[in-house]
Scaffold this motif. Sequence first.
Motif, mmCIF file in Angstrom:
data_model
loop_
_atom_site.group_PDB
_atom_site.id
_atom_site.type_symbol
_atom_site.label_atom_id
_atom_site.label_comp_id
_atom_site.label_asym_id
_atom_site.label_seq_id
_atom_site.Cartn_x
_atom_site.Cartn_y
_atom_site.Cartn_z
ATOM 1 N N GLY A 34 0.765 -1.239 -0.020
ATOM 2 C CA GLY A 34 0.096 -0.105 -0.077
ATOM 3 C C GLY A 34 0.874 1.197 -0.059
ATOM 4 O O GLY A 34 0.255 2.506 0.032
ATOM 5 N N GLU A 35 2.257 1.050 -0.005
ATOM 6 C CA GLU A 35 3.103 2.255 0.001
ATOM 7 C C GLU A 35 3.009 2.946 -1.301
ATOM 8 O O GLU A 35 3.178 4.183 -1.390
ATOM 9 N N TYR A 36 2.643 2.107 -2.354
ATOM 10 C CA TYR A 36 2.585 2.813 -3.818
ATOM 11 C C TYR A 36 1.211 2.624 -4.291
ATOM 12 O O TYR A 36 0.459 1.578 -3.877
ATOM 13 N N GLU A 37 0.661 3.705 -5.013
ATOM 14 C CA GLU A 37 -0.622 3.544 -5.581
ATOM 15 C C GLU A 37 -0.483 2.503 -6.703
ATOM 16 O O GLU A 37 0.317 2.232 -7.338
ATOM 17 N N SER A 38 -1.621 1.748 -6.522
ATOM 18 C CA SER A 38 -1.693 0.504 -7.517
ATOM 19 C C SER A 38 -2.712 0.672 -8.578
ATOM 20 O O SER A 38 -3.850 0.877 -8.188
ATOM 21 N N PRO A 39 -2.239 0.644 -10.035
ATOM 22 C CA PRO A 39 -3.302 0.755 -10.939
ATOM 23 C C PRO A 39 -4.000 -0.515 -10.926
ATOM 24 O O PRO A 39 -3.526 -1.742 -10.328
ATOM 25 N N SER A 40 -5.411 -0.392 -11.584
ATOM 26 C CA SER A 40 -6.092 -1.549 -11.551
ATOM 27 C C SER A 40 -5.771 -2.038 -13.314
ATOM 28 O O SER A 40 -5.235 -1.610 -14.111
#
Length: 236
Positions: A34-40
Amino acid sequence: MPSFLEDLSKFRGTGERNAQGQSLEDFLAAYDPGEYESPSCTTDAVIFAHPGKPDPSLEGLRLLMVKRGNHPCIGAWALPGGFVNMREDLADTARRELEEETGVLDLVMEQIATYGNYDRDPRSRVITTAYMALVDESKVTVTAGDDAADAAWCNVRLELLSEGQEGGRTKNRYALYLENQSRGLDTKAVVEEEIRRDGLIRERNYTVVDQGLTAADHGAIITQALLILKKRSGYV
């Protein structure tokens, strides 16, 4: 957090510890995705059909499309596709979504492109991987399902509108025509192909200039798939 995978054997490298003194297990236990934004991630399937043996010119080719039954692009016509599950390979997603939205099963599918412009979907940062198949229409039964309001074969045609060179780049503009009279579909999308060359490398980008009644950037994906087929058939 616990490792996403149970079998870590192929990720151990030389087996040494990192600069912080962590083993692979220690590193994964402390890792926060969760430290990095994750694309779908999604897949989209470009399913072409021909009556019997395909003509080299691709005349009479048809394309499987679904009518969007929900936002975004509600009422527009789209490629069958959807979101990737966490423990699902991309090709399996493409086949699952195709079955859920159209009832079509077990096709040979080829991965042809990835579309990842940040503004391609208003719901989230969505990256899609496109697959392509070519089938005998008489051997496939189509039934709309999932969030598709309708699913149907459409006549598809690609027309070159213009071509030229600009600053070392080739720019071609195409009109993509989709038609199904029984569904009230008769639309044109305009797509630009931009090609940059550097020796053996070719960079190709496809951009929708006018969507017509096609959803999001699906007109670009279809255009790219058609050009691949045309090149393989020796027509271009």
